[in-house]
Design a protein around this motif. Structure first.
Motif, PDB file in Angstrom:
ATOM      1  N   ILE A 172      48.401 -34.564 -11.012  1.00  0.00           N
ATOM      2  CA  ILE A 172      46.925 -33.674 -10.495  1.00  0.00           C
ATOM      3  C   ILE A 172      47.757 -32.273  -9.903  1.00  0.00           C
ATOM      4  O   ILE A 172      46.848 -31.310 -10.299  1.00  0.00           O
ATOM      5  N   PHE A 173      48.756 -32.440  -9.440  1.00  0.00           N
ATOM      6  CA  PHE A 173      49.536 -31.133  -9.176  1.00  0.00           C
ATOM      7  C   PHE A 173      49.536 -30.276 -10.487  1.00  0.00           C
ATOM      8  O   PHE A 173      49.351 -29.090 -10.060  1.00  0.00           O
ATOM      9  N   LYS A 174      50.222 -30.569 -11.287  1.00  0.00           N
ATOM     10  CA  LYS A 174      50.625 -30.085 -12.528  1.00  0.00           C
ATOM     11  C   LYS A 174      49.033 -29.640 -13.355  1.00  0.00           C
ATOM     12  O   LYS A 174      49.174 -28.588 -13.342  1.00  0.00           O
ATOM     13  N   LEU A 175      48.081 -30.246 -13.256  1.00  0.00           N
ATOM     14  CA  LEU A 175      46.822 -29.807 -13.787  1.00  0.00           C
ATOM     15  C   LEU A 175      46.282 -28.665 -12.966  1.00  0.00           C
ATOM     16  O   LEU A 175      45.638 -27.675 -13.542  1.00  0.00           O
ATOM     17  N   ARG A 176      46.375 -28.894 -11.703  1.00  0.00           N
ATOM     18  CA  ARG A 176      45.580 -27.536 -10.841  1.00  0.00           C
ATOM     19  C   ARG A 176      46.656 -26.417 -11.001  1.00  0.00           C
ATOM     20  O   ARG A 176      45.923 -25.590 -11.121  1.00  0.00           O
ATOM     21  N   TYR A 177      48.079 -26.624 -10.895  1.00  0.00           N
ATOM     22  CA  TYR A 177      48.870 -25.581 -11.007  1.00  0.00           C
ATOM     23  C   TYR A 177      48.694 -24.578 -12.322  1.00  0.00           C
ATOM     24  O   TYR A 177      48.617 -23.674 -12.280  1.00  0.00           O
ATOM     25  N   LEU A 178      48.555 -25.500 -13.322  1.00  0.00           N
ATOM     26  CA  LEU A 178      48.483 -24.705 -14.732  1.00  0.00           C
ATOM     27  C   LEU A 178      46.931 -24.118 -14.796  1.00  0.00           C
ATOM     28  O   LEU A 178      46.932 -23.110 -15.252  1.00  0.00           O
ATOM     29  N   THR A 179      46.018 -24.720 -14.479  1.00  0.00           N
ATOM     30  CA  THR A 179      44.714 -24.153 -14.324  1.00  0.00           C
ATOM     31  C   THR A 179      44.422 -23.056 -13.502  1.00  0.00           C
ATOM     32  O   THR A 179      44.006 -22.021 -14.181  1.00  0.00           O
ATOM     33  N   VAL A 180      44.952 -23.060 -12.495  1.00  0.00           N
ATOM     34  CA  VAL A 180      44.801 -21.855 -11.460  1.00  0.00           C
ATOM     35  C   VAL A 180      45.777 -20.984 -12.037  1.00  0.00           C
ATOM     36  O   VAL A 180      45.276 -19.656 -11.973  1.00  0.00           O
ATOM     37  N   TYR A 181      46.812 -20.919 -12.359  1.00  0.00           N
ATOM     38  CA  TYR A 181      47.595 -20.171 -13.030  1.00  0.00           C
ATOM     39  C   TYR A 181      47.009 -19.356 -14.061  1.00  0.00           C
ATOM     40  O   TYR A 181      46.909 -18.120 -14.208  1.00  0.00           O
ATOM     41  N   GLN A 182      46.333 -20.073 -15.163  1.00  0.00           N
ATOM     42  CA  GLN A 182      45.961 -19.626 -16.404  1.00  0.00           C
ATOM     43  C   GLN A 182      44.725 -18.826 -15.849  1.00  0.00           C
ATOM     44  O   GLN A 182      44.287 -17.654 -16.573  1.00  0.00           O
ATOM     45  N   ILE A 183      43.969 -19.260 -14.931  1.00  0.00           N
ATOM     46  CA  ILE A 183      42.825 -18.415 -14.462  1.00  0.00           C
ATOM     47  C   ILE A 183      43.241 -17.191 -14.092  1.00  0.00           C
ATOM     48  O   ILE A 183      42.488 -15.961 -14.238  1.00  0.00           O
ATOM     49  N   LEU A 184      44.220 -17.290 -13.194  1.00  0.00           N
ATOM     50  CA  LEU A 184      44.584 -15.915 -12.441  1.00  0.00           C
ATOM     51  C   LEU A 184      45.246 -14.825 -13.433  1.00  0.00           C
ATOM     52  O   LEU A 184      45.158 -13.774 -13.236  1.00  0.00           O
ATOM     53  N   ARG A 185      46.128 -15.417 -14.152  1.00  0.00           N
ATOM     54  CA  ARG A 185      46.534 -14.734 -15.203  1.00  0.00           C
ATOM     55  C   ARG A 185      45.651 -14.012 -16.288  1.00  0.00           C
ATOM     56  O   ARG A 185      45.527 -12.766 -16.682  1.00  0.00           O
TER      57      ARG A 185
END
Length: 367
Positions: free
Chosen positions: A253-266
């Motif tokens: 869950i940490f991984k999915l949140r991290y990658l999703t928020v990272y890609q949205i911000l980028r």
């Protein structure tokens, strides 16, 4: 502390995500009415697990993985679906390519399937061609977003049948994950098991009208379609994933949140850099609020990209000191190594940032 080898870290990370995926897929049998929504929301993530784990296992143990193959055409579909999570960082399309994909393929495919068959001209004016799904009043998915995440050619999708297509792919994913980990017992639970059907609301609307309101306004429907996809991903991570309280699920869950928020911000950074002239003052205000958030700045700091790469591709980034990692530490000690924070502290910070991103997109989407 005994340092873990690179191969051991890769295998353990693959196993954790595969167990999460297998448990999720098995739980859909009990989730019943919410199962399709849960699967739509998770599809690109399942593709990420399948694509990256298969690529790694082929290198680690080619003979063992030789029998774990996907059916004809599925490999390309998985790759396209996995790349959809890169959003505007997808080098195969970039910003213009993603916008054209929605404008020239996704929207026309929906129009042909749901509007064109209506024979009476006046009746077609009220015909809906996009389905929206809300959880507690916030968008978590749309048929446009599902088409984007599937990796399936939009022109073929509705001809072949969305439900049948998804069912076949889900079965194939289930067989794959079940072949590399022990299949969870029939009572396995996931966030889908905890979803309350009464919290879900579905709505069919006319895309030509819906995507000309909210977000960036009337002049940029294609940009609004992409932002709506970001919107659903953020709410899925914020509202749905946390319903899974299994301790073993925390790293995934940490991984999915991290990658999703990272890609949205980028992606918002790229959108601002490449299409600033298309953005309204209202859009700039919402983007600025997100991009000036201290936690958001920390997350997408280029110096911390090794964590993103490691989570995305399983293999530890070459800039990560393996001597500081161990299998018995939460996420192997990666958080301490990259952020100088404990996993628990970073987990809390990420949950709050995910909520802020989702809330900002919720406000930005208001029409």
């Amino acid at each position: 502390m005994t340092a873990a080898t690179r191969d051991a870290l890769i295998r353990d990370a693959i196993n954790a995500d595969a167990v999460f995926a297998a448990r999720f897929i098995r739980s859909l049998r009990e989730a019943r009415s919410v199962a399709p929504t849960a699967l739509f929301c998770m599809f690109a993530y399942l593709s990420l697990f399948a694509y990256e784990s298969h690529a790694r296992l082929k290198k680690l143990d080619p003979s063992a993985i030789s029998d774990l193959t996907f059916t004809a055409g599925a490999t390309d579909l998985i790759a396209r679906s996995r790349h959809s999570l890169k959003l505007f960082e997808d080098t195969r399309r970039g910003v213009l390519g993603q916008l054209k994909f929605f404008a020239d393929e996704v929207a026309p495919a929906h129009h042909r399937a749901f509007i064109k068959p209506v024979r009476l001209p006046l009746a077609s004016l009220w015909k809906a061609d996009v389905g929206l799904t809300f959880h507690n009043g916030n968008l978590i998915n749309s048929t446009f977003a599902t088409t984007f995440a599937l990796g399936y050619p939009p022109a073929r999708l509705f001809l072949d049948g969305t439900g049948e297509t998804l069912n076949k792919i889900a079965q194939e994913y289930g067989a794959y994950f079940g072949s590399i980990v022990t299949v969870p017992h029939p009572g396995a639970r996931s966030f889908a098991s905890a979803m309350d059907p009464s919290d879900l609301d579905s709505r069919d609307v006319r895309s030509a009208t819906w995507f000309r309101h909210g977000f960036n306004g009337n002049a940029t429907p294609a940009i609004n379609m992409l932002l709506s996809t970001f919107h659903g991903l953020a709410n899925t991570c914020n509202q749905l994933l946390g319903l899974d309280t299994t301790n073993a699920s925390r790293p995934t869950i940490f991984k999915l949140r991290y990658l999703t928020v990272y890609q949205i911000l980028r992606s918002l950074t790229i959108l601002t850099n490449e299409h600033a002239n298309c953005l309204t003052d209202r859009s700039r205000t919402h983007i600025d609020k997100l991009m000036t958030d201290p936690e958001a700045i920390r997350l997408i700091d280029p110096a911390r990209k090794p964590l993103r790469n490691t989570l995305m591709h399983y293999g530890p980034d070459t800039r990560i000191d393996l001597s500081q990692l161990a299998l018995n530490r939460p996420l192997y000690g990666l958080i301490e190594e990259v952020f100088q924070l404990s996993f628990d502290e970073m987990e809390q910070r990420l949950a709050k940032l995910t909520s802020r991103v989702a809330d900002e997109l919720n406000q930005w989407s208001k029409r």
